[in-house]
Design an enzyme around this catalytic site. Structure first.
Site, PDB file in Angstrom:
ATOM      1  N   LEU A  54     -60.111 -60.619   7.627  1.00 37.88           N
ATOM      2  CA  LEU A  54     -59.281 -60.703   5.973  1.00 37.88           C
ATOM      3  C   LEU A  54     -59.592 -59.227   5.535  1.00 37.88           C
ATOM      4  O   LEU A  54     -58.364 -59.175   4.949  1.00 37.88           O
ATOM      5  CB  LEU A  54     -61.114 -61.250   4.634  1.00 37.88           C
ATOM      6  CG  LEU A  54     -61.475 -62.755   4.952  1.00 37.88           C
ATOM      7  CD1 LEU A  54     -62.494 -63.370   3.961  1.00 37.88           C
ATOM      8  CD2 LEU A  54     -59.716 -63.471   5.292  1.00 37.88           C
ATOM      9  N   GLY A  55     -60.276 -57.964   6.029  1.00 39.43           N
ATOM     10  CA  GLY A  55     -59.705 -56.991   5.783  1.00 39.43           C
ATOM     11  C   GLY A  55     -60.303 -55.812   6.404  1.00 39.43           C
ATOM     12  O   GLY A  55     -61.975 -56.377   7.431  1.00 39.43           O
ATOM     13  N   GLY A  57     -61.949 -51.417   6.347  1.00 36.24           N
ATOM     14  CA  GLY A  57     -62.043 -50.537   5.439  1.00 36.24           C
ATOM     15  C   GLY A  57     -63.127 -49.705   6.286  1.00 36.24           C
ATOM     16  O   GLY A  57     -63.150 -49.906   7.574  1.00 36.24           O
ATOM     17  N   GLY A  58     -63.276 -48.390   5.769  1.00 39.77           N
ATOM     18  CA  GLY A  58     -63.950 -47.269   6.319  1.00 39.77           C
ATOM     19  C   GLY A  58     -65.471 -47.853   6.970  1.00 39.77           C
ATOM     20  O   GLY A  58     -65.924 -47.032   7.810  1.00 39.77           O
ATOM     21  N   GLY A  60     -66.268 -51.060   7.086  1.00 40.95           N
ATOM     22  CA  GLY A  60     -66.474 -52.224   7.651  1.00 40.95           C
ATOM     23  C   GLY A  60     -65.297 -53.233   7.968  1.00 40.95           C
ATOM     24  O   GLY A  60     -64.392 -52.826   7.065  1.00 40.95           O
ATOM     25  N   VAL A  62     -64.343 -56.744   7.087  1.00 40.10           N
ATOM     26  CA  VAL A  62     -64.797 -58.518   6.202  1.00 40.10           C
ATOM     27  C   VAL A  62     -63.946 -60.041   7.266  1.00 40.10           C
ATOM     28  O   VAL A  62     -63.028 -59.633   7.076  1.00 40.10           O
ATOM     29  CB  VAL A  62     -64.497 -58.681   4.645  1.00 40.10           C
ATOM     30  CG1 VAL A  62     -65.076 -59.297   3.939  1.00 40.10           C
ATOM     31  CG2 VAL A  62     -64.722 -57.307   4.087  1.00 40.10           C
ATOM     32  N   LYS A  76     -69.303 -59.266   5.315  1.00 42.92           N
ATOM     33  CA  LYS A  76     -68.743 -57.598   5.022  1.00 42.92           C
ATOM     34  C   LYS A  76     -69.649 -57.540   6.286  1.00 42.92           C
ATOM     35  O   LYS A  76     -70.360 -57.479   6.620  1.00 42.92           O
ATOM     36  CB  LYS A  76     -69.103 -57.078   3.939  1.00 42.92           C
ATOM     37  CG  LYS A  76     -68.685 -55.827   4.415  1.00 42.92           C
ATOM     38  CD  LYS A  76     -69.012 -55.099   2.705  1.00 42.92           C
ATOM     39  CE  LYS A  76     -68.555 -53.688   2.954  1.00 42.92           C
ATOM     40  NZ  LYS A  76     -68.924 -53.070   2.063  1.00 42.92           N
ATOM     41  N   ASP A 184     -67.381 -45.676  -7.629  1.00 41.06           N
ATOM     42  CA  ASP A 184     -66.011 -46.665  -6.992  1.00 41.06           C
ATOM     43  C   ASP A 184     -65.509 -47.243  -7.247  1.00 41.06           C
ATOM     44  O   ASP A 184     -64.692 -48.759  -6.628  1.00 41.06           O
ATOM     45  CB  ASP A 184     -66.471 -46.378  -5.528  1.00 41.06           C
ATOM     46  CG  ASP A 184     -65.753 -46.404  -4.592  1.00 41.06           C
ATOM     47  OD1 ASP A 184     -64.809 -45.520  -4.694  1.00 41.06           O
ATOM     48  OD2 ASP A 184     -65.318 -46.974  -3.524  1.00 41.06           O
TER      49      ASP A 184
END
Length: 434
Positions: A54-55, A57-58, A60, A62, A76, A184
């Site tokens: 699904l996506g 990032g820095g 991990g 998902v 995740k 964040d």
């Protein structure tokens, strides 16, 4: 091999997961998240395949996990290169107790470790292989980041307004009920469900305050530039107002499509330009409320955004203050909204009765079929007149009465009432007039 066959093959290699499946399919909203085995998560994500991604990032990646009944959850998988148990424990601990419509719900987690012989520079050494995963409710519409756009395009105003209110509601819950500072908050960490309801996620660097704490100093400066409060960035000072600053940037970005805003002084001209841009767009599209109401919402929200990004944290409003500001304009909206409805000509008596009231608002009007004449009428007044009759209240649902009581903001209650109970309504009004 198809996806379903691959999933079944993986499940056959493991223990029976029927119990886990049933608990995830119909979760108890008050139960603690489930501790899930890594083999089960492999099965529902097709061994963490790229097609289920699904996506990333820095911290991990998902994945979409699909249960046997078709229900999805988000899995995740934290990166092994950046895996810190303290951060993992932090996020699980905070998320376990969070139950709010504007917070993504944690449904499970996985924390497994094993030792394996691994070759390093020609020699075998024993290395600990850690698997740390978090499982959340599946939110279908991706993140708010995908929907950020300027006034002239993208989301309609009412969606943006509802998102602003929803995010603020989630923050108020975090700050007051949970004593958590997110640290964040940014569009990427706000997910949208099928109804475009915003849900705050990613609590990896959040802080939990004690009962007597309102601020703390930290040496670390984790977060995202552009959304980090200046006192946190410069001095490591953390408080609820840190999140309020981030929220203000998001509000400005949602309204204008940009994080740019005047640092001081020229707020008046900036607000005028933003309001004018929105007014130009709103004049061209179908709307459910008068332009003046939308304009008031835009003005209030941009003012809230600018207050939230004040360099002085003491001058920033609390989440509750913002909710009260929005409540105030919504209360005004209910009393001043204009609704032009096509009503049967014989419906005139109720208009005649209410329009003679000293408090009738001449900015509101119902249009009659036939000659098409207009009479001043306030939706709030017609609602109160209608619900006075006990015979009508017995035939109308509580939900419809509530619609009327709230001023029939978008006329749904009135339309439904007229179409379904017109004869009783007319009888009631004529009796009331006599």
């Amino acid at each position: 091999m198809g996806n379903e066959a691959r999933r079944r093959a993986l499940l056959l290699k493991t223990t029976d997961f029927d119990t886990i499946e049933s608990m995830l399919q119909d979760p108890d909203p008050y139960a603690a998240p489930l501790c899930l085995p890594i083999d089960f998560l492999k099965a529902i994500t097709l061994d963490f395949s790229r097609e289920q991604e699904l996506g990333r990032g820095g911290h991990g990646v998902v994945y979409k996990g699909v249960l046997q009944n078709g229900k999805a959850i988000a899995v995740k998988k934290l990166s092994e290169m950046h895996l810190e148990d303290a951060q993992f424990h932090n996020e699980v601990t905070y998320l376990i107790g969070l139950k709010h419509q504007n917070i993504v719900q944690l449904v499970g987690y996985c924390a497994e470790s094993r030792w394996e012989a691994t070759q390093v520079r020609g020699k075998y050494v024993m290395a600990e292989i850690r698997k740390r995963l978090l499982c959340f409710e599946y939110v279908n519409n991706k993140s708010l980041e995908k929907y950020i756009s300027a006034e002239s395009c993208g989301l309609e105003w009412h969606w943006r307004y509802d998102m602003i209110r929803g995010i603020c509601s989630g923050l108020h819950y975090l700050h007051t009920e949970c004593r958590i500072v997110h640290l964040d908050l940014k569009p990427e960490n706000i997910l949208l469900d099928d109804n475009m309801v915003p849900k705050i996620t990613d609590f990896g660097i959040s802080r939990l305050f004690g009962q007597q704490q309102s601020r703390v100093i930290t040496e670390s400066r984790e977060g995202t530039l552009g959304y980090m409060a200046p006192e946190y960035l410069r001095n490591g000072l953390i408080s609820n107002k840190s999140d309020i600053f981030s929220f203000g940037v998001i509000v400005i970005e949602l309204i204008t499509g940009s994080r740019d805003y005047p640092q001081s002084g020229a707020f008046g001209q900036y607000m005028e330009n933003v309001a004018a841009n929105w007014r130009n767009r709103l004049e061209k599209v179908h709307r459910y409320m008068p332009l003046e109401i939308y304009s008031q919402q835009v003005n209030t929200c941009i003012m809230i955004g600018l207050k939230c990004v004040d360099p002085d944290p003491e001058k920033r409003p609390a989440a509750l203050d913002i909710i009260q500001m929005l409540d105030k304009i919504e209360s005004t909206d209910r009393l001043t909204s204009v609704h032009v409805l096509s009503l049967p000509k014989s419906f005139g008596p109720i208009i005649d009765k209410v329009s003679t009231s000293k408090t009738a608002n001449t900015s509101s009007a119902f249009t009659f079929s036939g000659k098409g004449t207009k009479a001043p009428i306030l939706a709030f007044q017609i609602a109160n007149t209608v619900v006075k009759g006990s015979c009508l209240m017995n035939t109308v649902s509580k939900q419809n009465i509530q619609h009327l009581k709230e001023g029939v903001l978008r006329s749904k209650g009135v339309r439904l009432l007229i179409s379904e109970d017109y004869s009783q309504l007319l009888h009631l009004v004529q009796a009331d007039i006599r």
